[in-house]
Design an enzyme around this catalytic site. Structure first.
Site, mmCIF file in Angstrom:
data_model
loop_
_atom_site.group_PDB
_atom_site.id
_atom_site.type_symbol
_atom_site.label_atom_id
_atom_site.label_comp_id
_atom_site.label_asym_id
_atom_site.label_seq_id
_atom_site.Cartn_x
_atom_site.Cartn_y
_atom_site.Cartn_z
ATOM 1 N N LYS A 79 -13.324 -16.923 -7.855
ATOM 2 C CA LYS A 79 -13.645 -15.494 -7.894
ATOM 3 C C LYS A 79 -14.743 -15.290 -8.920
ATOM 4 O O LYS A 79 -14.897 -16.097 -9.847
ATOM 5 C CB LYS A 79 -12.390 -14.721 -8.338
ATOM 6 C CG LYS A 79 -12.365 -13.283 -7.931
ATOM 7 C CD LYS A 79 -11.814 -13.081 -6.527
ATOM 8 C CE LYS A 79 -11.898 -11.631 -6.117
ATOM 9 N NZ LYS A 79 -11.382 -11.392 -4.772
ATOM 10 N N GLY A 179 -2.934 4.553 1.831
ATOM 11 C CA GLY A 179 -4.314 4.086 1.677
ATOM 12 C C GLY A 179 -4.913 3.810 3.036
ATOM 13 O O GLY A 179 -4.604 2.803 3.674
ATOM 14 N N VAL A 183 -9.456 -0.920 5.458
ATOM 15 C CA VAL A 183 -8.409 -1.712 6.111
ATOM 16 C C VAL A 183 -7.289 -0.823 6.662
ATOM 17 O O VAL A 183 -6.927 -0.919 7.830
ATOM 18 C CB VAL A 183 -7.806 -2.748 5.130
ATOM 19 C CG1 VAL A 183 -6.701 -3.527 5.799
ATOM 20 C CG2 VAL A 183 -8.869 -3.706 4.633
HETATM 21 P P1 NAD Z 1 -10.932 0.894 0.462
HETATM 22 O O1 NAD Z 1 -11.479 1.241 -0.881
HETATM 23 O O2 NAD Z 1 -11.806 0.992 1.660
HETATM 24 O O3 NAD Z 1 -9.638 1.803 0.758
HETATM 25 C C1 NAD Z 1 -8.659 2.083 -0.183
HETATM 26 C C2 NAD Z 1 -8.094 3.455 0.154
HETATM 27 O O4 NAD Z 1 -6.979 3.690 -0.709
HETATM 28 C C3 NAD Z 1 -9.079 4.596 -0.050
HETATM 29 O O5 NAD Z 1 -9.090 5.439 1.082
HETATM 30 C C4 NAD Z 1 -8.559 5.309 -1.293
HETATM 31 O O6 NAD Z 1 -8.811 6.702 -1.287
HETATM 32 C C5 NAD Z 1 -7.085 5.017 -1.215
HETATM 33 N N1 NAD Z 1 -6.401 5.054 -2.499
HETATM 34 C C6 NAD Z 1 -6.824 4.560 -3.684
HETATM 35 N N2 NAD Z 1 -5.899 4.780 -4.629
HETATM 36 C C7 NAD Z 1 -4.866 5.419 -4.029
HETATM 37 C C8 NAD Z 1 -3.632 5.907 -4.491
HETATM 38 N N3 NAD Z 1 -3.259 5.765 -5.751
HETATM 39 N N4 NAD Z 1 -2.829 6.480 -3.596
HETATM 40 C C9 NAD Z 1 -3.194 6.620 -2.291
HETATM 41 N N5 NAD Z 1 -4.362 6.173 -1.806
HETATM 42 C C10 NAD Z 1 -5.187 5.591 -2.669
HETATM 43 O O7 NAD Z 1 -10.324 -0.583 0.294
HETATM 44 P P2 NAD Z 1 -9.912 -1.605 1.451
HETATM 45 O O8 NAD Z 1 -11.011 -2.565 1.653
HETATM 46 O O9 NAD Z 1 -9.341 -0.831 2.586
HETATM 47 O O10 NAD Z 1 -8.748 -2.423 0.717
HETATM 48 C C11 NAD Z 1 -7.464 -1.854 0.551
HETATM 49 C C12 NAD Z 1 -6.551 -2.865 -0.133
HETATM 50 O O11 NAD Z 1 -6.489 -4.068 0.653
HETATM 51 C C13 NAD Z 1 -7.023 -3.325 -1.521
HETATM 52 O O12 NAD Z 1 -5.890 -3.593 -2.317
HETATM 53 C C14 NAD Z 1 -7.761 -4.626 -1.237
HETATM 54 O O13 NAD Z 1 -7.782 -5.470 -2.371
HETATM 55 C C15 NAD Z 1 -6.879 -5.194 -0.133
HETATM 56 N N6 NAD Z 1 -7.551 -6.166 0.720
HETATM 57 C C16 NAD Z 1 -8.662 -5.807 1.424
HETATM 58 C C17 NAD Z 1 -9.293 -6.749 2.249
HETATM 59 C C18 NAD Z 1 -10.499 -6.388 3.066
HETATM 60 O O14 NAD Z 1 -10.843 -7.139 3.983
HETATM 61 N N7 NAD Z 1 -11.145 -5.248 2.801
HETATM 62 C C19 NAD Z 1 -8.777 -8.049 2.326
HETATM 63 C C20 NAD Z 1 -7.618 -8.392 1.621
HETATM 64 C C21 NAD Z 1 -7.021 -7.425 0.812
#
Ligand code: NAD
Length: 350
Positions: A79, A179, A183
């Site tokens: 990372k 959230g 994803v």
């Molecule tokens: P993103 O930033 O697109 O979406 C996150 C969403 O969560 C946003 O809509 C935000 O408003 C909401 N949010 C943030 N804090 C919140 C809270 N306290 N309560 C309610 N909603 C809240 O991120 P993403 O890419 O969709 O990733 C989401 C999660 O999945 C993260 O933990 C990320 O590490 C994990 N993840 C993502 C991927 C990927 O391919 N993008 C892969 C593995 C893991």
């Protein structure tokens, strides 16, 4: 540019980099290359100190080792973090310098997108090093991993539903998603297509409203979402949401979501087990994105059909995790760790 090695027990290489000309201050951690080069995203955050950034990069790179080991991507865990404000400090020179820093790892570390890093930033990095993945689909790369992470989560939910309810059919199941960003939003759409009853919550009210009006989901306020009676709870926002104050409020039978580091403490999985809640370990169920990226590194380059086929393995991996958990009477996160350690031990032996 000054690169300083930081000896850390259990890690193959950790180094910090300072480049006065561009303002870059970054860390790269390679936890393990036992199963292949260490792939993991680059994130940019205004860490209060290098010490705080070091804690994050160590934790995240180790997590990538386990995620890739279970997903059998042929990759190790690494990372990188850039210390700084992504809103004010981004410039091409900063990312070019980051490219030089990555190049100094001679292919042992391969980068991708993570928090506050987009394809444009990685393109600047790629002008100085070839060890970059997740660039645009047009350039022959694997593109945005989020839809594949969401698809992999559905695959994993089928395994969890089979374990908890005796059938992998998700139709009619009530699923609450916290959230609905890149994803979680896609996950909600895929689940609705499968006939699930989907309730969504997010702190971004506009996003919730848009998704509800386009797809007919039910919405619940973020503060109240844990109290909603449901079959499956899918945390897809931030980490540490499952903890001693939230566990007593849970009204689900299964936890299966995409967020990284869902449990505040490793021990909290045991409390879930005692409560009869089946927990699908985060790094097993959210591996769709890393699997998709890993296909880009195979001979012949990126192939979506091959990626989708390999993402199906999340079903088998989770079934194995649940089996170990049942047979050995251990929480599912202990079972996932055993599976990862087994694969690493095999890699060391080969
Ligand atoms: P993103 O930033 O697109 O979406 C996150 C969403 O969560 C946003 O809509 C935000 O408003 C909401 N949010 C943030 N804090 C919140 C809270 N306290 N309560 C309610 N909603 C809240 O991120 P993403 O890419 O969709 O990733 C989401 C999660 O999945 C993260 O933990 C990320 O590490 C994990 N993840 C993502 C991927 C990927 O391919 N993008 C892969 C593995 C893991």
């Amino acid at each position: 540019m000054q690169i300083t090695e930081i000896p850390v027990d259990g890690y193959e290489r950790v180094a910090s980099c300072r480049d006065e000309a561009s303002g870059l201050h970054a860390l790269i951690a390679v936890h393990s290359t036992v199963l292949g080069p260490a792939l993991g995203g680059m994130r940019m955050l205004p860490y209060a100190s290098e010490e705080e950034a070091l804690v994050d990069v160590r934790r995240l790179s180790k997590g990538m080792t386990y995620k890739s080991a279970v997903a059998d991507t042929g990759l190790g865990g690494g990372k990188s973090v850039i210390i700084g404000d992504s809103k004010t400090m981004k410039c091409p020179e900063l990312f070019q310098a980051m490219g030089d820093f990555i190049e100094a790892f001679e292919g042992k570390y391969i980068t991708a997108e993570d928090m506050n890093i987009g394809i444009g930033d990685l393109e600047a990095v790629s002008s100085r090093t070839g060890w970059v993945t997740g660039l645009s689909r047009e350039s022959g790369s694997s593109g945005n991993p989020s839809p594949y992470t969401a698809h992999g989560c559905v695959v994993g939910m089928r395994a969890a539903a089979e374990e908890a309810f005796g059938s992998q059919d998700l139709s009619g199941k009530h699923i609450v998603i916290q959230g609905v960003g890149a994803v979680g939003g896609q996950l909600a759409i895929l689940l609705k297509e499968r006939g699930a009853q989907v309730t969504i919550s997010d702190i971004n009210a506009e996003r919730v409203e848009q998704l509800c009006s386009e797809h007919g989901f039910t919405a619940v306020d973020d503060e109240d979402h844990l109290e909603v009676e449901c079959d499956i709870y899918a945390p897809c926002a931030r980490g540490a949401g499952i903890n001693l104050s939230t566990i007593p409020r849970l009204h689900c039978k299964v936890i299966a979501g995409c967020a990284n580091n869902q449990l505040l403490e490793f021990e909290h999985a045991e409390i879930l087990r005692e409560k009869g809640i089946l927990y699908a370990p985060d790094y097993v169920i959210n591996a769709g994105g890393i699997i998709n990226v890993s296909i880009e590194l195979l001979d012949g380059g990126y192939d979506e059909v091959a990626a989708m086929a390999k993402i199906e393995n999340i079903y088998i991996n989770l079934k194995r995790v649940f089996e170990i958990s049942r047979e050995e009477g251990v929480p599912t996160n202990v079972a996932a760790l055993r599976l990862a350690e087994q694969r690493l031990a095999q890699g060391r032996a080969d």
